[in-house]
Write an enzyme that holds these catalytic residues in place. Structure first.
Site, mmCIF file in Angstrom:
data_model
loop_
_atom_site.group_PDB
_atom_site.id
_atom_site.type_symbol
_atom_site.label_atom_id
_atom_site.label_comp_id
_atom_site.label_asym_id
_atom_site.label_seq_id
_atom_site.Cartn_x
_atom_site.Cartn_y
_atom_site.Cartn_z
ATOM 1 C CG PHE A 423 18.704 45.047 -55.282
ATOM 2 C CD1 PHE A 423 19.366 44.782 -56.470
ATOM 3 C CD2 PHE A 423 19.437 45.599 -54.251
ATOM 4 C CE1 PHE A 423 20.717 45.025 -56.608
ATOM 5 C CE2 PHE A 423 20.780 45.860 -54.370
ATOM 6 C CZ PHE A 423 21.433 45.574 -55.561
ATOM 7 C CB CYS A 424 11.940 45.551 -56.330
ATOM 8 S SG CYS A 424 11.873 45.092 -58.066
ATOM 9 C CG ASN A 425 14.066 47.666 -50.350
ATOM 10 O OD1 ASN A 425 13.817 48.766 -49.887
ATOM 11 N ND2 ASN A 425 14.138 46.579 -49.606
#
Length: 884
Positions: A423-425
Site C-alpha cells: 500500500f505504498c508504505n
C-alpha cells in the site's frame, strides 16, 4: 452467551450482541437516515458487490454527479484568468469552494490558505521544493528533514529533493516518537536557525493506526523533538488517509502544511488535491519556477519577475482544474446531506471496523490456530487511535501464511474488492511483517517490485491484505466479507445464504440492521464474540475437522490408473515412464483471445505458436481488451478457421454466422495500438461488419482487432537455462508464452478432489471434458502421474523441441464453465486449498528451436518425450544422437 444453545427457531443477532457487550457506545448508521435506502438510491451500482477499498478510493454518490452535471449544463464557466462574465463566475465559484474547504477543516482564510494541486503527492512535492532548506556550513549545522517511517511513499520521496541541497534526512520510528521525552518549551527566539521539517501521517495507510494530533503542537513548541537539534521545527501532517473518514480541526491542531486528496473524501473528482498552508508559515515557502497566472509582472528579455501577492495564486502554476474544483462544492453538499457530517462518518466506519476486527481476531481452526494475523498497533479501542482499516494475512491451519495474491483472487470470486501489497508504505510493511532491509533488497533481486503479485518469497510474505470501510459501507458488507473468510478457510456451507436473524432484538438499532444475518464461525476464547450466533453443537470449533480439509493434489493415483512399467522400459531423462506413457490426446486453437476453443487433430505451427492461436481479440469502445473476467459470454463466441478458404467463421447463440478473412487488407486496414499484459501491440480493426455483429451480441460497442503481421512481440517471462529461446521467440496475443500444456492425470486428480455426493448417494463429478476446457490449454496429454509436468525442463514431440518455462498461475477464469458461461468458484477454491498455497495448473511452453523452411505440424497421437531438469544435459546428448 458462549456455550448456551439457542432456542429452536431463534437466531441471536450477532451485531446487536456485539453492541450490547461493548463497554463504550458504538454508533452504526446516520440517525434517522436509512442506510439501506442510501445504498439503493445513491450506490445502486454496488448491488452484488462488496467494496472494501475505501482507503484506496472511496465512491461517489449518484446525487453528487447529478447535481454537478446539472450545474455544468446550466452555467457557462470560463477560464478564471480571463475577465469576462463567465470567467468571473468561475473565479468567484472557485473562491467560494476555497472557503468551503477551510470551513470543513474548522478554520478560516485568516489562518490558512488553500493551494490546489494535482493530489496529495503533488502537494508534498511542492513543500519539498519550496521549503527554505539550509545546507550545513561553518555557521550552521543545516536543516533536518525528519519523517515517520510509517509514512506514504510520497513523503519518503521528499528526501530526494532534500538530498540535492545537502540536507540530512532522519527517519524516525513510531516507537521512538512515542517514547520521546517531553521537555519544557524552548526559549523564545525571534528567528531561530535553521528550520527543520517533521512529517508524519495522521493515519497510517498500511494499518490504519492514527497517530496523536497532539504531536503537532508539541513538536512546534519544542516540548517534543523528533531529533535533538537547534532550530525551529515545522510540522507537515499528511492527512490524505485520515480525512476520508474523520473530521480534522485545524483551529486546534495547527499544522504548518496539510496535504489532502479529495477523491479520498468524495470519490470524485480524482486527480485533485490541495495543500493547506498555515498563513504564519506561508512566507517561508520559496518559488523558483513561475507559470501562467502566478506572476504579477515579469519581463521576457531579462530576469525580472514579481510573484502575485496571494499565496495560492503564487503556487498554482497555470490554469487550475476549475471544473473539478467546482465539483467539490457538490461533494460537500452530498456528504452533509447523506451523513450529517464527518463525525458521524467517523463513528459509523469505526463501528464496522471494530466489529470486523473482533470477528477476525476470534476466528480459529479446529486445532486452535488463528485463521488470520492482523497487523495493528491498537486493539481497535477508539477511533482516536485506529481508523476503519484492517491489514492482515490469512493463515492455514499450520500457521503458514497464504499469499495475498491468492486471497485477492479468492475474494474476487465472491465479488469482494480488497487491496493487497504494501500500500505504498514500505516502512510500515517492514515493521509489521518483520522484513529487514536486506530482505527487501533480496526480494528485489528475486524479481519482486512494488505493486506486483509476488506475495511469498521463501515462505515469507512480501505484503498483506487490507480492507477499509467508507461512509456508505454497511453491516452487510462486513458480514459478507466474514462469510467469505469462513467459507474459504473453515466451512464450505458458510458460503451459502444464512437464515435471517429474528427482528426486534437489537435494542434501538435502526430497523434495517435488525434483519441482518448472523455470521457463524469458530470461537477461540472467552467473552462475547461476534461469531456467537449458532447453538453450541453447530459451531465449527465444537465439531470434527471441517469438510474442506486440504488434501494434497500431489497424492499418487491408484494403481489401476497408472501405466505399468518395467525397468527396461525406462528411458534416460524420462520421469519414470516408458516412451508410450505420454501422448498428445487433444489440440486446441483459440483464434480469438478469451473466446471458445477450436479443436483440431493436426495443425500447422507458426513462429508464434499454433498458427492463428490468439491472433485476434475483442476490445471495447475504448480499445481495452475484453476477457472472460469482465465478459463471461466471450466463451460462447465460437471461431472456426478454414485454411483452404482463408477465412474464420464465427458463430454465437442467436446470431447468424459471420466470416472474417484471415489476413488484413493492407489498403483498407485501420491500424490501432492496443495493450496485452502491459505490452503495447500494433493491431488493425477487422471492420464495421464484425464490429456490429459483436456489438449486437454483447449489447454494447465492441470491435474485433487482429495483431498486425509485421509486428513482433517478445516475451518478458524469464526463460530459465535457455535464454536464447526467449530472445528469439515471438508471441501472439497470448498472456505469457506460446503454448500451454496440461496433463490429464492432473485433471483427473483435481476431478476427484471436486467429487461430491448427490441426493441419491452416488458420487457426482465434474465432467472431464468440462474441466479440461476451463484451463484453456493448447496441448492436452496423458501422463503417468499428476503434476509430473511441473518437474520437467522441456519436452520433445517428434522433431519439435519445447522448453518448459514454468507453471501457469491461475486466475478466476477457471471458474467459468466454457460451455455455458456460468461461474462456479469450486475449481479455483479447491486448487487454492490443495496446491501448496499457489493456484498453479498446467505449464507454459516455448519453442526451443523451430525451422519453418518446411511446414511443421503438431498432431494428436504424437508421443511426448519429457526431460527432467536434472537430466537435461544428458537428454540433449541422447536426443541429438537419435536425430543424427
Amino acid at each position: 452467551m458462549a456455550g448456551e444453545a439457542a432456542q429452536p427457531g431463534v437466531e441471536p443477532l450477532a451485531f446487536a450482541r456485539f453492541l450490547d457487550s461493548s463497554p463504550q457506545p458504538f454508533i452504526y448508521g446516520y440517525g434517522g437516515r436509512s442506510l439501506r435506502e442510501l445504498r439503493e438510491r445513491e450506490f445502486g451500482r454496488l448491488a452484488g458487490t462488496v467494496y472494501l477499498d475505501h482507503a484506496g478510493a472511496t465512491l461517489f454518490p449518484q446525487s453528487q454527479l447529478t447535481s454537478f452535471t446539472k450545474d455544468l449544463m446550466e452555467n457557462v464557466y470560463g477560464n478564471p484568468h480571463s475577465q469576462n462574465i463567465s470567467s468571473k463566475l468561475t473565479y468567484e465559484t472557485v473562491e467560494q469552494v476555497r472557503h468551503r474547504i477551510l470551513a470543513h477543516f474548522g478554520t478560516t482564510p485568516e489562518d490558512y490558505t488553500v493551494i490546489f494541486t494535482a493530489g496529495s503527492t503533488a502537494a508534498l512535492k511542492l513543500v519539498a521544493e519550496a521549503f527554505p532548506w539550509v545546507s550545513p556550513g561553518p555557521e550552521s549545522s543545516g536543516s533536518l528533514f525528519c519523517y515517520l517511517t510509517d509514512s506514504h511513499t510520497s513523503v519518503v520521496g521528499m528526501r530526494k529533493v532534500t538530498a540535492a541541497v545537502n540536507v540530512a534526512c532522519v527517519p524516525v520510528r513510531p516507537e521512538d516518537m512515542r517514547s520521546a521525552e517531553k521537555q519544557d518549551a524552548a526559549a523564545a527566539d525571534p528567528d531561530p536557525q535553521p528550520p527543520h521539517l517533521f512529517c508524519y501521517p495522521a493515519q497510517s495507510n498500511f494499518s490504519g493506526t492514527r497517530y496523536p494530533l497532539s504531536w503537532i503542537g508539541e513538536v512546534k513548541s519544542g516540548r517534543m523533538r523528533p531529533v535533538s537539534a537547534p532550530g525551529r521545527w515545522y510540522v507537515l501532517l499528511d492527512a490524505a488517509a485520515y480525512v476520508g473518514t474523520s473530521p480534522l480541526d485545524l483551529s486546534v491542531h495547527q499544522a504548518d502544511f496539510v496535504p489532502v486528496s479529495f477523491y479520498k473524501i468524495f470519490g470524485f473528482p480524482t486527480g485533485l488535491g490541495a495543500l493547506l498552508v498555515n498563513n504564519r508559515s506561508a512566507p517561508l515557502l520559496r518559488k523558483t519556477y513561475f507559470g501562467g497566472g502566478t506572476a504579477a509582472a515579469y519581463l521576457a528579455g531579462e530576469d525580472f519577475y514579481i510573484p502575485r501577492e496571494s499565496v495560492a495564486e503564487r503556487f498554482e502554476d497555470g490554469t487550475i482544474s476549475f471544473l473539478d474544483v467546482i465539483a467539490l462544492k457538490h461533494g460537500f453538499d452530498a456528504l452533509e446531506h447523506l451523513t450529517g457530517g464527518m463525525e458521524n462518518i467517523r463513528q459509523h466506519t469505526f463501528t464496522l471496523a471494530r466489529y470486523t476486527y473482533a470477528a477476525l481476531a476470534a476466528l480459529r481452526y479446529p486445532n486452535g490456530a488463528p485463521v488470520v494475523r492482523i497487523y495493528s498497533d491498537s486493539e481497535f479501542s477508539s477511533p482516536d487511535v485506529q481508523g476503519p482499516v484492517i491489514s492482515f494475512n490469512m493463515l492455514d491451519a499450520e500457521g503458514h501464511i497464504i499469499g495475498y495474491s491468492q486471497v485477492d483472487k479468492m475474494a474476487s470470486l465472491y465479488n469482494i474488492h480488497v487491496r493487497t501489497g504494501c500500500f505504498c508504505n514500505t516502512g510500515a510493511c517492514q515493521r509489521h511483517l518483520g522484513i529487514s532491509d536486506e530482505m527487501v533488497k533480496k526480494h528485489l533481486q528475486a524479481g519482486h517490485v512494488c505493486g506486483d503479485d509476488v506475495d511469498l518469497i521463501d515462505g515469507q510474505p512480501t505484503g498483506s491484505v487490507r480492507i477499509s470501510f467508507g461512509y456508505m459501507s454497511t453491516l452487510e458488507d462486513a458480514q459478507a466479507f466474514l462469510r467469505f473468510i469462513a467459507a474459504t478457510r473453515l466451512h464450505p456451507s458458510l458460503s451459502q445464504p444464512l437464515p435471517a436473524a429474528t427482528p426486534g432484538q437489537a435494542g434501538g438499532l435502526p430497523a434495517e440492521v435488525e434483519d441482518q444475518t448472523a455470521v457463524p464461525a469458530t470461537l477461540h476464547r472467552g467473552g462475547l464474540s461476534p461469531w456467537e450466533d449458532l447453538p453450541t453443537d453447530s459451531r465449527v470449533w465444537n465439531s470434527s475437522p471441517t469438510a474442506v480439509d486440504a488434501v494434497a493434489l500431489h497424492a499418487p493415483l491408484p494403481e489401476a490408473t497408472r501405466t505399468q512399467e518395467s525397468p527396461s522400459e525406462k528411458t534416460a531423462g524420462t520421469p519414470g515412464g516408458d516412451l508410450g506413457s505420454h501422448v498428445v490426446t487433444n489440440l486446441f486453437v483459440y483464434p480469438i483471445k478469451s473466446c471458445a476453443a477450436f479443436e483440431v487433430t493436426r495443425w500447422p505451427l507458426g513462429n508464434q505458436g499454433l498458427l492463428y492461436d490468439r491472433s485476434w481479440m475483442v476490445v471495447n469502445h475504448n480499445g481495452i481488451c475484453l476477457s472472460q473476467k469482465q465478459e463471461p459470454r466471450l466463451c460462447l463466441i465460437q471461431p472456426v478457421i478454414d485454411l483452404q478458404r482463408r477465412v474464420m467463421v464465427i458463430r454465437a447463440p442467436g446470431m447468424e454466422p459471420i466470416e472474417v478473412p484471415l489476413e488484413e487488407n493492407s489498403k483498407r486496414a485501420q491500424i490501432c495500438q492496443s495493450k496485452v499484459c502491459a505490452d503495447r501491440v500494433t493491431t488493425y480493426d477487422c471492420g464495421e461488419k464484425i464490429s456490429g455483429w459483436l456489438s449486437r451480441f454483447f449489447g454494447r460497442p465492441c470491435h474485433l482487432i487482429k495483431q498486425s503481421s509485421d509486428f513482433q512481440r517478445n516475451p518478458r517471462r524469464r526463460c530459465g537455462k535457455d535464454q536464447s529461446a526467449c530472445t528469439t521467440a515471438v508471441l501472439s496475443l497470448v498472456n505469457e508464452a506460446q503454448y500451454l500444456l496440461i496433463n490429464r492425470s492432473s485433471v483427473l486428480e483435481l476431478q476427484r478432489q471436486l467429487s461430491t455426493s448427490g441426493e441419491n448417494g452416488k458420487e457426482e463429478l465434474f465432467p472431464m471434458t468440462e474441466l479440461i476446457s476451463r484451463f484453456r490449454a493448447n496441448i492436452i496429454m496423458n501422463g503417468t502421474r499428476a503434476f509430473e509436468e511441473e518437474k520437467w525442463d522441456g519436452i520433445s514431440v517428434g522433431s519439435l523441441c519445447f522448453q518448459v518455462l514454468g507453471p501457469c498461475h491461475r486466475c478466476q477464469m477457471i471458474c467459468i464453465n466454457q460451455q455455458t458461461g456460468q461461474r462456479n468458484q469450486d475449481v479455483f477454491q479447491k486448487l487454492s486449498e490443495s496446491r501448496e498455497r499457489k493456484v498453479n495448473f498446467g505449464v507454459y511452453l516455448m519453442h526451443s528451436s523451430l525451422d519453418l523452411s518446411s511446414p511443421c505440424y503438431l498432431s494428436v497421437g504424437s508421443q511426448v518425450l519429457p526431460v527432467l531438469k536434472e537430466n537435461i544435459e544428458h537428454h540433449d546428448e541422447k536426443h541429438q544422437d537419435a536425430l543424427s
